[in-house]
Write an enzyme that holds these catalytic residues in place. Structure first.
Site, mmCIF file in Angstrom:
data_model
loop_
_atom_site.group_PDB
_atom_site.id
_atom_site.type_symbol
_atom_site.label_atom_id
_atom_site.label_comp_id
_atom_site.label_asym_id
_atom_site.label_seq_id
_atom_site.Cartn_x
_atom_site.Cartn_y
_atom_site.Cartn_z
ATOM 1 N N CYS A 38 35.682 32.212 -42.814
ATOM 2 C CA CYS A 38 34.299 32.300 -42.366
ATOM 3 C C CYS A 38 34.120 31.578 -41.036
ATOM 4 O O CYS A 38 34.959 30.779 -40.616
ATOM 5 C CB CYS A 38 33.348 31.649 -43.384
ATOM 6 S SG CYS A 38 33.455 32.291 -45.051
ATOM 7 N N ASP A 480 27.685 23.644 0.686
ATOM 8 C CA ASP A 480 26.736 24.747 0.605
ATOM 9 C C ASP A 480 25.345 24.278 1.025
ATOM 10 O O ASP A 480 24.865 23.228 0.572
ATOM 11 C CB ASP A 480 26.708 25.288 -0.822
ATOM 12 C CG ASP A 480 25.758 26.453 -0.984
ATOM 13 O OD1 ASP A 480 26.162 27.586 -0.694
ATOM 14 O OD2 ASP A 480 24.600 26.221 -1.388
#
Length: 530
Positions: A38, A480
């Site tokens: 499971c 950036d």
């Protein structure tokens, strides 16, 4: 970190008893008394701790003789975030297996791409995951088969070959062994209902498949196929799928970025969905992806259904759906200046790509120009050198050109400065002749070094490729302009060196920090299109 979590028995037991869905995909619980396995969040009553055994993969559970639970369907869990966070041999191998390399090229092909012997690859996978590459690929084929059985009306023979099985008999045996049901019984269990999760596009029925003429082929070495076995190519089909993810997921910057930078003809935003063409190993496809509260609705049209597993894997990778947003956000919240951004919109993902070479080319086209100009440059290349496709449901017209096609472009025809032409031609030539490889198997640091050696490649270009193409979650862009502007507004250091030093506390999730910093701006990449 949760690396090797399945070996921490006490922690796994707590996760199962609390039914914590955050750990789905991190490990699997095998129950000794029932013979099933499971996911941690299985809704049934948790077994006694002494009856639980934990495994790192579904394949390991299957090899140990356990069957998949029919309630929680562990095969539909999001993938482990480990394979996208790490760049070691096991993680690179897992990314290649998800991309279908074992099915197409066999274990020797997998090992060759990684630069190791088959024995080394098998030994490391067994040591960490409890299953070798063939077992891992088999588990993936079983998952694909179940998806096709339950979501289409294809014949079982077409499902078998589309999922990558060598024969219908192998397909039947595997499905029975993994799910304890025959393929026909799996299909019979699906509720008869209309799928309300599909994209808001006309629902096309799956086409009737014409008779096939089996064509013998030589199977890839290292697979379990029988040489000369007839391989059937299924007809094109359209599928509606759900792509699960770990909550939370903020779709704004994810879909906003993809839509705002979309290359006309290859990508578009239409009727609430991001759509694009896909170049795949056996053919091509068109995918539409739309965010939903608990999944991504996926409408996928393929010219060859054998590409289904690869197409899903690449879409999941582009949308960063296997990420662990709780772990990421918890780490970034330790910085008091970042914490308000995270609390305001948790669950940001890194928008990535379905084609690493395509993104590298587009990164060069976008050097020192606006987003609109970069899209224009790319659109011209697509129109002149891309492969045309039909899209009756929208405005997609082409596949993005291959490096081989772009290597034949006359540099004088490119509307860009001479230095950038040199950068462009150097990149596509090395991609075309194989000197430079950009793929899920790449070693991130080695690839960075190779890119930096190309003319015109500086830190920004290399790191944006590392972040969005290679998938490095720790890639950072301190030079950036948007990052520096956001840092200054927040009171963070704004010089590259000082900002890099401050960002050491954000590791290994600096690529996600970039998304939160970019989100302070009003640029269209940060907003879900209307």
């Amino acid at each position: 970190m949760l690396n090797g979590m399945y070996t921490d028995r006490e922690r796994c037991v707590r996760a199962v008893q609390s039914k914590d869905a955050r750990f789905d995909g991190w490990f699997f619980t095998a129950v000794l008394t029932t013979g099933i396995y499971c996911r941690p969040s299985c809704p049934v009553v948790a077994p006694k701790p002494e009856n639980m055994v934990f495994h790192a993969s579904a394949a390991a559970c299957q090899q140990a003789g356990f069957r998949a639970c029919k309630r929680c369907r562990p095969d539909t869990s999001p993938g482990s975030p480990e394979w996208n966070r790490r760049a070691d041999l096991v993680a690179r191998a897992m990314r290649l297996i998800a991309d279908g390399v074992v099915d197409r090229e066999g274990v020797p092909g997998l090992a060759g791409r990684l630069g190791y012997s088959t024995r080394q690859v098998e030994r490391q996978l067994l040591a960490e995951l409890g299953a070798g590459p063939l077992a891992l690929a088999r588990a993936q084929r079983a998952q694909t088969a179940r998806l096709l059985v339950e979501s289409t009306q294809l014949s079982m023979a077409d499902v078998a070959f589309a999922a990558g099985f060598a024969s219908v008999r192998t397909f039947n045996d595997t499905v029975r062994e993994v799910f304890a049901l025959s393929p026909t019984e799996l299909r019979a269990r699906v509720p008869k209902r209309n799928d309300t999760t599909a994209l808001p596009l006309p629902a096309l029925p799956l086409p009737a498949l014409p008779p096939h003429t089996p064509t013998p082929r030589t199977p890839p070495p290292g697979t379990t196929e029988t040489p000369g076995a007839p391989i059937v190519t299924p007809a094109p089909a359209t599928l509606h799928l759900r792509l699960p993810f770990r909550a939370p997921l903020n779709p704004d910057n994810l879909f906003g970025h993809l839509a705002a930078t979309a290359v006309p003809g290859v990508e578009e935003w239409r009727d609430g969905a991001y759509r694009r063409t896909l170049r795949l190993p056996y053919g091509h496809g068109i995918v539409g992806l739309a965010p939903r509260p608990d999944h991504i609705a996926c409408r996928l049209t393929l010219s060859d259904l054998r590409d289904l597993t690869v197409a899903i894997s690449r879409c999941r990778r582009m949308l960063d759906l296997d990420a662990d947003p709780v772990a990421v956000d918890d780490q970034l919240r330790t910085d008091p200046l970042l914490a308000p951004l995270v609390d305001k919109a948790p669950g940001r993902r890194v928008p990535r790509t379905v084609d690493e070479a395509e993104f590298a080319v587009r990164a060069v086209l976008g050097q020192q120009v606006s987003t609109a100009a970069a899209r224009t440059h790319a659109a011209r290349l697509v129109t002149e050198h891309g492969d045309p496709v039909d899209d009756p449901e929208g405005g997609l017209t082409h596949l993005f050109p291959t490096p081989e096609a772009l290597a034949g472009v006359d540099p004088g025809s490119l509307a860009m400065p001479g230095s950038r032409r040199t950068t462009f031609t150097s990149l596509v030539e090395q991609l075309a002749d194989g000197r430079l490889r950009l793929g899920v198997e790449c070693d991130w640091e080695e690839t960075r070094a190779r890119l930096l050696a190309l003319p015109g490649f500086g830190p920004w270009t290399v790191d944006v490729i590392a972040m969005r193409a290679l998938g490095d979650p720790d890639a950072f862009l301190p030079t950036d302009l948007g990052v520096r502007r956001a840092a200054q507004q927040l009171g963070l250091p704004s010089t590259p060196a000082a900002l890099t030093a401050r960002a050491a506390g954000w590791r290994p999730w600096r690529a996600y920090a970039v998304q939160y910093l970019w989100a302070t701006d009003s640029h269209p990449i940060n907003f879900l299109p209307a």
